[in-house]
Design a protein around this motif. Structure first.
Motif, PDB file in Angstrom:
ATOM      1  N   ARG A   1       0.806  -1.202   0.000  1.00 48.19           N
ATOM      2  CA  ARG A   1       0.000   0.000   0.000  1.00 48.19           C
ATOM      3  C   ARG A   1       0.852   1.271   0.000  1.00 48.19           C
ATOM      4  N   ASP A   2       2.077   1.188   0.516  1.00 52.46           N
ATOM      5  CA  ASP A   2       2.963   2.374   0.545  1.00 52.46           C
ATOM      6  C   ASP A   2       3.953   2.388  -0.615  1.00 52.46           C
ATOM      7  N   GLY A   3       3.739   1.487  -1.615  1.00 52.32           N
ATOM      8  CA  GLY A   3       4.593   1.478  -2.797  1.00 52.32           C
ATOM      9  C   GLY A   3       5.798   0.551  -2.700  1.00 52.32           C
ATOM     10  N   SER A   4       6.056  -0.014  -1.522  1.00 54.41           N
ATOM     11  CA  SER A   4       7.226  -0.898  -1.382  1.00 54.41           C
ATOM     12  C   SER A   4       6.942  -2.271  -1.964  1.00 54.41           C
ATOM     13  N   VAL A   5       7.970  -2.967  -2.340  1.00 54.34           N
ATOM     14  CA  VAL A   5       7.832  -4.289  -2.948  1.00 54.34           C
ATOM     15  C   VAL A   5       8.161  -5.344  -1.900  1.00 54.34           C
ATOM     16  N   LEU A   6       7.238  -6.352  -1.826  1.00 53.33           N
ATOM     17  CA  LEU A   6       7.470  -7.407  -0.843  1.00 53.33           C
ATOM     18  C   LEU A   6       8.629  -8.293  -1.285  1.00 53.33           C
ATOM     19  N   ALA A   7       9.406  -8.713  -0.319  1.00 52.11           N
ATOM     20  CA  ALA A   7      10.543  -9.602  -0.616  1.00 52.11           C
ATOM     21  C   ALA A   7      10.024 -10.980  -1.001  1.00 52.11           C
ATOM     22  N   PRO A   8      10.630 -11.588  -2.009  1.00 56.09           N
ATOM     23  CA  PRO A   8      10.169 -12.923  -2.410  1.00 56.09           C
ATOM     24  C   PRO A   8      10.423 -13.947  -1.302  1.00 56.09           C
ATOM     25  N   LEU A   9       9.522 -14.940  -1.257  1.00 55.72           N
ATOM     26  CA  LEU A   9       9.653 -15.992  -0.251  1.00 55.72           C
ATOM     27  C   LEU A   9      10.394 -17.183  -0.856  1.00 55.72           C
ATOM     28  N   GLU A  10      11.343 -17.655  -0.150  1.00 54.54           N
ATOM     29  CA  GLU A  10      12.092 -18.820  -0.604  1.00 54.54           C
ATOM     30  C   GLU A  10      11.328 -20.107  -0.307  1.00 54.54           C
ATOM     31  N   VAL A  11      10.656 -20.083   0.865  1.00 55.00           N
ATOM     32  CA  VAL A  11       9.912 -21.277   1.282  1.00 55.00           C
ATOM     33  C   VAL A  11       8.512 -20.836   1.709  1.00 55.00           C
ATOM     34  N   LEU A  12       7.504 -21.529   1.194  1.00 55.27           N
ATOM     35  CA  LEU A  12       6.125 -21.204   1.579  1.00 55.27           C
ATOM     36  C   LEU A  12       5.854 -21.645   3.011  1.00 55.27           C
ATOM     37  N   PRO A  13       5.114 -20.838   3.764  1.00 61.17           N
ATOM     38  CA  PRO A  13       4.763 -21.252   5.137  1.00 61.17           C
ATOM     39  C   PRO A  13       3.943 -22.530   5.103  1.00 61.17           C
ATOM     40  N   ASP A  14       4.046 -23.290   6.185  1.00 58.23           N
ATOM     41  CA  ASP A  14       3.350 -24.580   6.239  1.00 58.23           C
ATOM     42  C   ASP A  14       1.837 -24.438   6.087  1.00 58.23           C
ATOM     43  N   HIS A  15       1.300 -23.350   6.607  1.00 58.58           N
ATOM     44  CA  HIS A  15      -0.178 -23.229   6.640  1.00 58.58           C
ATOM     45  C   HIS A  15      -0.738 -22.626   5.346  1.00 58.58           C
ATOM     46  N   ILE A  16       0.120 -22.248   4.403  1.00 59.87           N
ATOM     47  CA  ILE A  16      -0.380 -21.530   3.226  1.00 59.87           C
ATOM     48  C   ILE A  16      -1.313 -22.396   2.382  1.00 59.87           C
ATOM     49  N   GLN A  17      -0.999 -23.670   2.237  1.00 49.24           N
ATOM     50  CA  GLN A  17      -1.846 -24.563   1.450  1.00 49.24           C
ATOM     51  C   GLN A  17      -3.238 -24.705   2.081  1.00 49.24           C
ATOM     52  N   ALA A  18      -3.271 -24.805   3.397  1.00 53.56           N
ATOM     53  CA  ALA A  18      -4.560 -24.909   4.102  1.00 53.56           C
ATOM     54  C   ALA A  18      -5.374 -23.626   3.916  1.00 53.56           C
ATOM     55  N   ASP A  19      -4.669 -22.469   3.943  1.00 53.52           N
ATOM     56  CA  ASP A  19      -5.371 -21.188   3.751  1.00 53.52           C
ATOM     57  C   ASP A  19      -5.935 -21.090   2.338  1.00 53.52           C
ATOM     58  N   ILE A  20      -5.123 -21.525   1.348  1.00 52.99           N
ATOM     59  CA  ILE A  20      -5.594 -21.494  -0.042  1.00 52.99           C
ATOM     60  C   ILE A  20      -6.809 -22.391  -0.213  1.00 52.99           C
TER      61      ILE A  20
END
Length: 206
Positions: A1-20
């Protein structure tokens, strides 16, 4: 929202698949997307606002109408009581005139509610006790009704009046009194009288 770019993630968090998975399930439960929803909402919203304005107008009109009705009720009650007062006084007088004595009066059955009250007739022909109209003989009722008619005409004169066999049950003396009042009132009211009585017929100019 402030124009900054998020740093890429090397490893997905464990819970991301469950959230998706949860988000996809929620999307399925929402069903198909209606692309016209904003336009439809706008139309319904405008219709709703229009109907609200109409309801407000109707409520305002209803309030004004109730005010007019209340005012008319008050005027009618005042007019009724005014005419009743005169008619009651004249009824007593014409009753005594037609009967050659006796007493009679008009009584409001519910004086506290002039708009819904009934009117009772209490009469005492000469030589009899005070009683209701229903207990009088046919001739006495006819004469009492005639007194009431003339009392109403006195309180509220009319240009035209039709009488049908009013004198049919009256004896000769009472017909004479009836005829006298008829001639008196004919100065202000035009009467058409249906009768078989010779005295009454002789009073007619036409």
């Amino acid at each position: 929202r402030d124009g900054s770019v998020l740093a890429p993630l090397e490893v997905l968090p464990d819970h991301i698949q469950a959230d998706i998975k949860e988000l996809k399930a929620r999307l399925r439960r929402l069903g198909s997307i209606n692309p016209s929803a904003p336009h439809e909402y706008k139309e319904v919203s405008e219709r709703f606002e229009f109907l609200q304005a109409q309801v407000a107008d109707l409520e305002e009109s209803s309030s004004a109408l109730h005010g007019v009705i209340a005012e008319l009720d008050q005027v009618m009650e005042t007019e009724f009581l005014s005419i009743f007062t005169v008619a009651a006084k004249e009824f007593s007088r014409y009753f005594e005139t037609l009967f050659g004595g006796g007493q009679a009066r008009l009584v409001l059955s519910d004086p506290d509610s002039p708009s819904t009250t009934g009117i009772d007739i209490v009469a005492r022909p000469p030589g009899k006790r005070l009683q209701s109209l229903a207990l009088l003989s046919g001739g006495e009722r006819a004469l009492t009704a005639t007194a009431l008619l003339f009392a109403i005409l006195k309180a509220r004169p009319l240009p035209f009046c039709l009488l049908d066999e009013v004198d049919a049950m009256l004896d000769e003396a009472n017909v004479g009194r009836f005829r006298t009042l008829l001639e008196e009132f004919s100065r202000q009211t035009q009467f058409i009288v249906i009768t078989h009585n010779r005295q009454t017929i002789e009073a007619a100019r036409t």
